[in-house]
Motif scaffolding. Structure first.
Motif, PDB file in Angstrom:
ATOM      1  N   TRP A  50       0.708   4.053   1.528  1.00 16.77           N
ATOM      2  CA  TRP A  50       0.795   5.005   2.463  1.00 16.77           C
ATOM      3  C   TRP A  50       1.725   4.173   3.892  1.00 16.77           C
ATOM      4  O   TRP A  50       2.101   5.088   4.660  1.00 16.77           O
ATOM      5  CB  TRP A  50      -0.340   5.279   3.108  1.00 16.77           C
ATOM      6  N   GLY A  84       0.342  -3.832   4.282  1.00 13.13           N
ATOM      7  CA  GLY A  84      -0.712  -2.707   4.420  1.00 13.13           C
ATOM      8  C   GLY A  84      -0.551  -1.980   5.486  1.00 13.13           C
ATOM      9  O   GLY A  84       0.399  -2.529   6.457  1.00 13.13           O
ATOM     10  N   CYS A  85      -1.196  -1.130   5.951  1.00 11.15           N
ATOM     11  CA  CYS A  85      -0.905  -0.256   7.355  1.00 11.15           C
ATOM     12  C   CYS A  85      -1.560  -1.119   8.663  1.00 11.15           C
ATOM     13  O   CYS A  85      -2.503  -2.047   8.284  1.00 11.15           O
ATOM     14  CB  CYS A  85      -1.744   0.840   7.054  1.00 11.15           C
ATOM     15  N   MET A  98      -3.036   1.760  -4.087  1.00 11.32           N
ATOM     16  CA  MET A  98      -3.021   2.756  -3.142  1.00 11.32           C
ATOM     17  C   MET A  98      -3.377   2.428  -1.558  1.00 11.32           C
ATOM     18  O   MET A  98      -3.327   3.072  -0.634  1.00 11.32           O
ATOM     19  CB  MET A  98      -4.429   3.543  -3.688  1.00 11.32           C
ATOM     20  N   CYS A  99      -4.059   0.970  -1.707  1.00 12.92           N
ATOM     21  CA  CYS A  99      -4.514   0.522  -0.274  1.00 12.92           C
ATOM     22  C   CYS A  99      -4.376  -1.056  -0.402  1.00 12.92           C
ATOM     23  O   CYS A  99      -4.530  -1.301  -1.390  1.00 12.92           O
ATOM     24  CB  CYS A  99      -5.832   1.265   0.041  1.00 12.92           C
ATOM     25  N   SER A 100      -4.287  -1.703   0.754  1.00 21.24           N
ATOM     26  CA  SER A 100      -4.180  -3.199   0.687  1.00 21.24           C
ATOM     27  C   SER A 100      -5.658  -3.499   0.392  1.00 21.24           C
ATOM     28  O   SER A 100      -5.808  -4.617  -0.026  1.00 21.24           O
ATOM     29  CB  SER A 100      -3.858  -3.543   2.062  1.00 21.24           C
ATOM     30  N   ASN A 140      -7.768  -1.978   5.074  1.00 22.32           N
ATOM     31  CA  ASN A 140      -7.102  -3.198   5.432  1.00 22.32           C
ATOM     32  C   ASN A 140      -7.879  -4.275   6.160  1.00 22.32           C
ATOM     33  O   ASN A 140      -7.271  -5.426   6.049  1.00 22.32           O
ATOM     34  CB  ASN A 140      -5.640  -2.646   6.339  1.00 22.32           C
ATOM     35  N   CYS A 188      -5.320   2.541   8.461  1.00 23.79           N
ATOM     36  CA  CYS A 188      -5.415   2.763   6.934  1.00 23.79           C
ATOM     37  C   CYS A 188      -5.843   3.997   6.644  1.00 23.79           C
ATOM     38  O   CYS A 188      -6.638   4.582   7.303  1.00 23.79           O
ATOM     39  CB  CYS A 188      -6.419   1.580   6.568  1.00 23.79           C
ATOM     40  N   HIS A 189      -5.274   4.447   5.694  1.00 26.28           N
ATOM     41  CA  HIS A 189      -5.469   5.761   5.058  1.00 26.28           C
ATOM     42  C   HIS A 189      -7.002   6.054   4.758  1.00 26.28           C
ATOM     43  O   HIS A 189      -7.456   7.236   4.859  1.00 26.28           O
ATOM     44  CB  HIS A 189      -4.918   6.078   3.581  1.00 26.28           C
ATOM     45  N   TYR A 190      -7.619   4.963   4.440  1.00 29.34           N
ATOM     46  CA  TYR A 190      -8.981   4.997   3.876  1.00 29.34           C
ATOM     47  C   TYR A 190      -9.835   4.018   5.052  1.00 29.34           C
ATOM     48  O   TYR A 190     -10.899   3.575   4.692  1.00 29.34           O
ATOM     49  CB  TYR A 190      -9.369   4.195   2.421  1.00 29.34           C
ATOM     50  N   CYS A 208       0.934  -1.306   0.123  1.00 30.51           N
ATOM     51  CA  CYS A 208      -0.094   0.027  -0.068  1.00 30.51           C
ATOM     52  C   CYS A 208       0.796   1.239  -0.059  1.00 30.51           C
ATOM     53  O   CYS A 208       1.942   1.232   0.488  1.00 30.51           O
ATOM     54  CB  CYS A 208      -1.038   0.032   1.072  1.00 30.51           C
TER      55      CYS A 208
HETATM   56  S1  FES Z   1      -3.773   2.656   3.228  1.00 29.11           S
HETATM   57 FE1  FES Z   1      -2.566   1.498   3.928  1.00 29.11          FE
HETATM   58  S2  FES Z   1      -3.908  -0.293   4.171  1.00 29.11           S
HETATM   59 FE2  FES Z   1      -5.257   1.153   3.408  1.00 29.11          FE
END
Ligand code: FES
Ligand code: SF4
Ligand code: SF4
Lengths: 335, 160
Positions: free
Chosen positions: B27, B78-79, B53-55, B90, B84-86, B25
């Motif tokens: 971020w 992932g985060c 962009m994200c997991s 995750n 998670c940015h969103y 991901c």
């Molecule tokens: S932005 Fe990193 S897991 Fe969603």
């Protein structure tokens, strides 16, 4: 000879249900019969392979082939009909995606032969004889088609022009497809001849499907008393309607059974099972690993659930085979 | 991806080098990989990273596609939960991965070949350990060898 367009129907690894579906057109079948000359249809008419071989290339306007490809004979027939037809149509889930016979890709050929010819309780086979492609006896020679290790969809063997989905396709879908082909208003090559939208769109239960759906357990249809109006997913029964192409007019959900995905994916999805898996995972109501696993324990057979009709056409195509020398592989066994 | 698929077994002069496809991901884990790079950390070179962009963006089709096209292992990074940015991406990944693991097991693909790790932007060390550990485990398993189709059916038409 008439100058009506000639068509052929053929079956490969199939259950016969697709042939039945053609007969089920009822009066509709008469329209089809009136409009075309059926030049080959082994299940109903007495034409032979040599009759097809004698045709000029492209002599058939269309061939409708149902069933998956498991044997060398089916592969040969697919090639033969491809040469003789202007348009080749994969008819039904098995031809389109591999279908129910494609679930045999969870086993190897050896495992299948062991079970069927030796271990099944109903099998009596004291010599332990297994099918061979060639058998000589007293100067006589009998042959059987070779049995491939892996079941394939029709388009993994020959070039296919159109797909008619369904297990089996419904009379309405068949009729619309045949009319489209005969009228010359055929869509783009490679099209699936059914609406390109999710089944939920045409399901009478769709208004009861909650915007955000979450579940803490999945149920099998026989485990609960199903409410006849409410969205099946909302009742906890895994329904693949969100991932499946519409066109059947929601036959199963109208009959109180969940959709199992026989119409396959919409055009935006490459791998039906992955898409269905994704849709199903998204409704699990937990962020905790242990709990997620407990909920998933209520889905005992993910491959059978998500790839019921499409394992051969999936990205992985089959269960990984145990290591073996590459040359042995899938080549049909010689006698 | 320059080199051809290594086919040598784990023992012998040339050991088997697994191919690991990683979806990181943007971020967190991707930044951790960046940090590992700028800090000149050394870890196994077997991984090809794809940034998402994200997991939660990692469609199960991506994972299956990687395996179908020669990956010996797939790693998703992932985060950490809650970061998670969103918000929820995750967790979405977590639920999918658990179900996908069960499916892969049924398809005969060993558990060690598919892994989900939470690695924050600061955890270059954790990334290094995870990659090294995964490479060793997959090396021990040997090549996945799913690309057998061409061998078995030389005349097969290509499907997209
Ligand atoms: S932005 Fe990193 S897991 Fe969603
Ligand atoms: S999930 Fe199934 S029951 Fe619910 S609306 Fe969709 S097709 Fe109908
Ligand atoms: S509801 Fe689903 S399984 Fe039933 S006929 Fe329609 S597509 Fe096939």
């Amino acid at each position: 000879m008439t100058d009506k367009p000639k068509v052929a129907f053929y079956w490969c690894a199939s259950c016969g249900g697709c042939e039945e579906a053609v007969v089920d057109l009822a009066e509709g079948v008469l329209n089809v019969v009136a409009a075309v000359d059926i030049a080959f249809w082994p299940v109903a008419l007495d034409f032979k392979r040599r009759d097809v071989e004698a045709m000029a290339d492209g002599a058939l306007l269309a061939s409708f082939v149902n069933g998956a490809i498991r044997t060398t004979e089916q592969e040969e027939m697919a090639h033969l009909l491809r040469h003789k037809s202007q348009v080749l149509v994969a008819f039904g889930s098995c031809a389109q995606l591999g279908g129910i016979p494609g679930l045999a890709n969870l086993s190897s050929r050896d495992e299948i032969f062991q079970t069927v010819y030796k271990e099944a309780p109903s099998t009596v086979n004291p010599e332990g004889a297994l099918p061979k492609s060639l058998h000589r006896d007293n100067g006589d020679c009998v042959s059987l088609p070779g049995f491939y290790e892996t079941v394939r969809a029709l388009n993994q063997v020959v070039d296919v022009d159109y797909y008619i989905p369904g297990c089996p396709p419904t009379p309405k879908i068949i009729q619309q497809a045949v009319e489209a082909l005969l009228s010359g208003k055929a869509p783009e090559k490679g099209s699936v001849l059914a609406p390109d939208r999710a089944l939920c769109d045409e399901c009478p239960r769709k208004d009861t499907r909650p915007e955000k759906l979450t579940l803490t357990a999945f149920k099998r249809p026989q485990e609960i008393l199903i409410d006849a109006e409410k969205c099946l997913l909302a009742q906890g029964v895994v329904c693949l309607g969100p991932a499946t192409r519409g066109g059947c007019e929601a036959l199963c959900t109208r009959g109180n059974m969940p959709c199992t995905g026989c119409f396959g994916p919409t055009s935006r999805v490459r791998d039906f099972g992955a898409k269905a898996l994704s849709a199903t995972a998204s409704i699990i109501d937990s962020n905790d690993e242990k709990q997620i696993d407990q909920i998933l324990d209520t889905l005992p057979d993910p491959v059978g659930l998500f790839y019921r009709y499409s394992l051969p056409a999936s990205l992985l195509r089959r269960k990984k085979l145990p290591e073996q020398p590459a040359t042995k592989g899938c080549a049909p066994k010689a006698g | 991806m320059p080199e051809a698929k290594p086919e040598t077994p784990a023992v012998g002069p040339k050991r088997f080098e697994p191919r690991i496809v990683a979806f990181f991901c943007n971020w967190c884990t991707y930044l951790a990989a960046d940090l590992a790079g700028t800090s000149r950390m050394k870890y196994a070179p077997n991984m090809r990273v794809i940034r998402t962009m994200c997991s939660g963006r990692v469609d199960p089709q991506f994972v299956l596609d990687a395996f179908a096209h020669g990956a010996d292992g797939v790693l998703i990074g992932g985060c950490h939960p809650g970061d998670c940015h969103y918000q929820e991406g995750n967790y979405k990944a977590l639920r999918r991965v658990h179900l996908l693991k069960r499916l892969l097991r049924e398809m005969g693909i060993e558990e060690e070949r598919f892994r989900l790790e939470w690695i924050s932007a600061a955890e270059a060390d954790r990334l290094k350990t995870a990659v090294n550990d995964m490479v060793e485990k997959v090396r021990a398993l040997g090549p996945l060898r799913l690309e057998t189709t061409a061998e078995f059916f030389p005349e097969e038409v290509k499907v997209a």
